[in-house]
Structures are given as C-alpha cells and as structure tokens.
Scaffold this active site. Sequence first.
Site, PDB file in Angstrom:
ATOM      1  N   HIS A  54       0.837  -1.207   0.000  1.00  7.75           N
ATOM      2  CA  HIS A  54       0.000   0.000   0.000  1.00  7.75           C
ATOM      3  C   HIS A  54       0.874   1.260   0.000  1.00  7.75           C
ATOM      4  O   HIS A  54       2.098   1.162   0.062  1.00  7.75           O
ATOM      5  CB  HIS A  54      -0.931  -0.013   1.220  1.00  7.75           C
ATOM      6  CG  HIS A  54      -0.211  -0.094   2.522  1.00  7.75           C
ATOM      7  ND1 HIS A  54       0.194  -1.285   3.075  1.00  7.75           N
ATOM      8  CD2 HIS A  54       0.217   0.872   3.366  1.00  7.75           C
ATOM      9  CE1 HIS A  54       0.816  -1.056   4.219  1.00  7.75           C
ATOM     10  NE2 HIS A  54       0.844   0.242   4.412  1.00  7.75           N
ATOM     11  N   TYR A  71      -3.349   3.601   2.206  1.00 11.23           N
ATOM     12  CA  TYR A  71      -4.360   3.378   1.152  1.00 11.23           C
ATOM     13  C   TYR A  71      -3.822   2.390   0.115  1.00 11.23           C
ATOM     14  O   TYR A  71      -2.610   2.330  -0.114  1.00 11.23           O
ATOM     15  CB  TYR A  71      -4.744   4.711   0.481  1.00 11.23           C
ATOM     16  CG  TYR A  71      -5.417   5.631   1.488  1.00 11.23           C
ATOM     17  CD1 TYR A  71      -6.753   5.464   1.811  1.00 11.23           C
ATOM     18  CD2 TYR A  71      -4.683   6.595   2.170  1.00 11.23           C
ATOM     19  CE1 TYR A  71      -7.354   6.254   2.785  1.00 11.23           C
ATOM     20  CE2 TYR A  71      -5.268   7.385   3.140  1.00 11.23           C
ATOM     21  CZ  TYR A  71      -6.606   7.206   3.448  1.00 11.23           C
ATOM     22  OH  TYR A  71      -7.195   7.960   4.429  1.00 11.23           O
ATOM     23  N   THR A  72      -4.751   1.647  -0.506  1.00  9.84           N
ATOM     24  CA  THR A  72      -4.343   0.640  -1.492  1.00  9.84           C
ATOM     25  C   THR A  72      -4.968   0.983  -2.841  1.00  9.84           C
ATOM     26  O   THR A  72      -6.197   1.088  -2.937  1.00  9.84           O
ATOM     27  CB  THR A  72      -4.867  -0.754  -1.081  1.00  9.84           C
ATOM     28  OG1 THR A  72      -4.677  -0.909   0.315  1.00  9.84           O
ATOM     29  CG2 THR A  72      -4.139  -1.858  -1.820  1.00  9.84           C
ATOM     30  N   CYS A 246      -9.419  -7.388   6.899  1.00  8.94           N
ATOM     31  CA  CYS A 246      -9.205  -5.943   6.843  1.00  8.94           C
ATOM     32  C   CYS A 246     -10.551  -5.261   7.004  1.00  8.94           C
ATOM     33  O   CYS A 246     -11.437  -5.402   6.168  1.00  8.94           O
ATOM     34  CB  CYS A 246      -8.556  -5.541   5.519  1.00  8.94           C
ATOM     35  SG  CYS A 246      -7.986  -3.844   5.526  1.00  8.94           S
TER      36      CYS A 246
END
Length: 272
Positions: A54, A71-72, A246
């Site tokens: 990420h 963030y990905t 997640c």
Amino acid sequence: MDQKDFIIDTQSEFFTKKFQVSLTKREPINHDSYMFRFDFKNHQERLGMQAVQHIKIYGLNMKGEIVDRAYTHVFEEDGYFLIPIKIYRPNVHPQFPNGGELTPWLENLELHSDLTIKRCVGKLLYHNNQFIVRPKLNKTWQQFSTVLLICGGSGITPAYQLIRTICDNPNDNTKMVLLYANKTEQDIWLLKELNELSDKHKEQFTVHYTLDKSEENWKGHKGFVTLEMMTSIFPQPTETTIGVLCGPKPMNKLVLSLYEQFGLKKENIVKF
Ligand SMILES: Cc1cc2nc3c(=O)[nH]c(=O)nc-3n(C[C@H](O)[C@H](O)[C@H](O)COP(=O)(O)OP(=O)(O)OC[C@H]3O[C@@H](n4cnc5c(N)ncnc54)[C@H](O)[C@@H]3O)c2cc1C
C-alpha cells in the site's frame, strides 16, 4: 527469479522516499466515498509495487498538523493510479464530532493540488504464486492453497488487489473465498468487479456478501460475521489455508477470534 532470491530491501529509496503526486479527479462512488485519481509528475511512472502493498498519503488534520494514513490502489496505468477512499466527515457520527483526521482534508483538497505520498512494504506480500508473511521480519516464503478473506467496508481494497492478481495469473491455482461485510447494499465497493471476477474464475474465486441493514429482496447474508456464516461458506481449513482480514477495528477483533475458532493456526491469520 527464484522466490528465495527475492529480497525486499525495506530501507531502499523505493520504500523510504516521499514524493509528490497531483489529485486530478475525485468521482463519487456513493454517499460517503470517492474514487480518487492521482497523477505522477512523470507520465511514465507507476507505483510498481507487489500486490497487497500500500501507500501512505500525507495531509493535514483540523489542527493543521501533518497526518498520514494507508491506502491501497485498485488500478494503475503509466502516469496515474486510482484509490477508492471513504470520507469520515465531521458532525455525522455523534461519537466522532470531528470526523476522521485525514479524509475530510482529502475531500476538500482542490483538484490539481499536489500531495505527498510514500510506498509501504506491508505485512503480506504476493510474488510469483507465493506469499510472504511480514516481510519486515524476513520470514521465509509460504505458499498457500486456499486464501480466506473477510473484509469490511473500505477494507476491501487490499483484498481486491490480491484476488485480481491471483485471478490474472494463469499459473496460480490458489482458491479464494471472500466474505465482504457492509452496512447497506449502497456501501459495497467494487461490486461489479468482484462479481465479474467470480463469474469468470468460478473454480477459483467465490464472493459472499453480508449486510447490517438489507432490503427484503436481499439474497446475501444478513448481520455481522458469525462462525456459522463462515462454516457455511468456507472450506475446512488445512495447514495451507491462510485467513486474511481488513476492516474497522471492532470487526477485526471479532474476525481474529472467529478465525481461530474456525480452526486456523494463529500464524496463518494476517491483518492487512
Ligand atoms: C493497509 C491499509 C490499506 C487501506 N486502504 C484503504 C483504502 O484503499 N481506502 C480507504 O478508504 N481506506 C483505506 N484504509 C483506511 C485508511 O488508512 C484510514 O484509516 C481511513 O481513511 C480513515 O482515516 P481518517 O484519518 O480520516 O480517520 P481517523 O482519524 O483515522 O479515524 C477513523 C475512525 O474514526 C471513527 N470515525 C470518525 N469519523 C467518523 C464518522 N463520520 N462516521 C463513523 N466513524 C467515524 C471511526 O471509528 C473510524 O474508523 C486502509 C488501511 C490500511 C491499514
């Protein structure tokens, strides 16, 4: 390259250097989320990371202090990448009058502004059909035959990256089952993409949804994730089953304990 020769240099410039990108698009996905597009200064550049790694985005909180969050990206091409981001607005949730620290800033950032980002190593890494768990601890490669995934809301992004990478790799037969929990149907991110992947790769990937609040015609699961729900959709765990998760903190706590009750070994349970 053999997996054993694949070394992640966590101190390399690739992972330590901060650099600037521009915010070029912010398209609404639903009532509280947008697809953000960030462009590199160099139109040939890419994030170029392994699946499930990420980035960190740096910005300002309400007090003007620098904060960063992970963030990905869900898509990238030469020169730009896309990330869906949920905004935690102020004055929405009585418990959090100020909202989130970073995302209100991202929602109000003017288009074509520059912002600072950095690539991160991550806890789980996929490379050449194999996984490495916690590369920072230099653990050896582990190959898994089955990946169970339980995600909540915006936590889908790293899971989606992994699922897509495995589905796109014709040499990888890893089986994947995803249980994706959301408040309402409108909150489900990447619904079309996930359903398309499971239609196209029926033998390899299945997706199940559960909602806190659903309409009468909802055909998926209802309510929080439970052991019964998991038992009804997941195959029996083996030595080569990994469970990833997640989601929001309270959900992660629940899922960690559910995975253990389900029979997964502690070292085979990984939070993205
Ligand atoms: C590896 C990884 C990848 C991630 N990828 C993504 C991604 O692709 N997209 C994405 O959107 N997020 C992603 N996240 C989450 C992201 O890093 C941030 O945690 C998130 O954007 C919140 O940041 P914030 O500073 O705005 O909120 P914070 O200040 O960190 O606070 C968030 C928490 O505050 C509470 N809260 C505050 N305001 C509200 C409100 N209005 N309603 C309800 N609760 C509220 C909730 O408990 C919420 O969880 C990822 C996290 C990790 C660890």
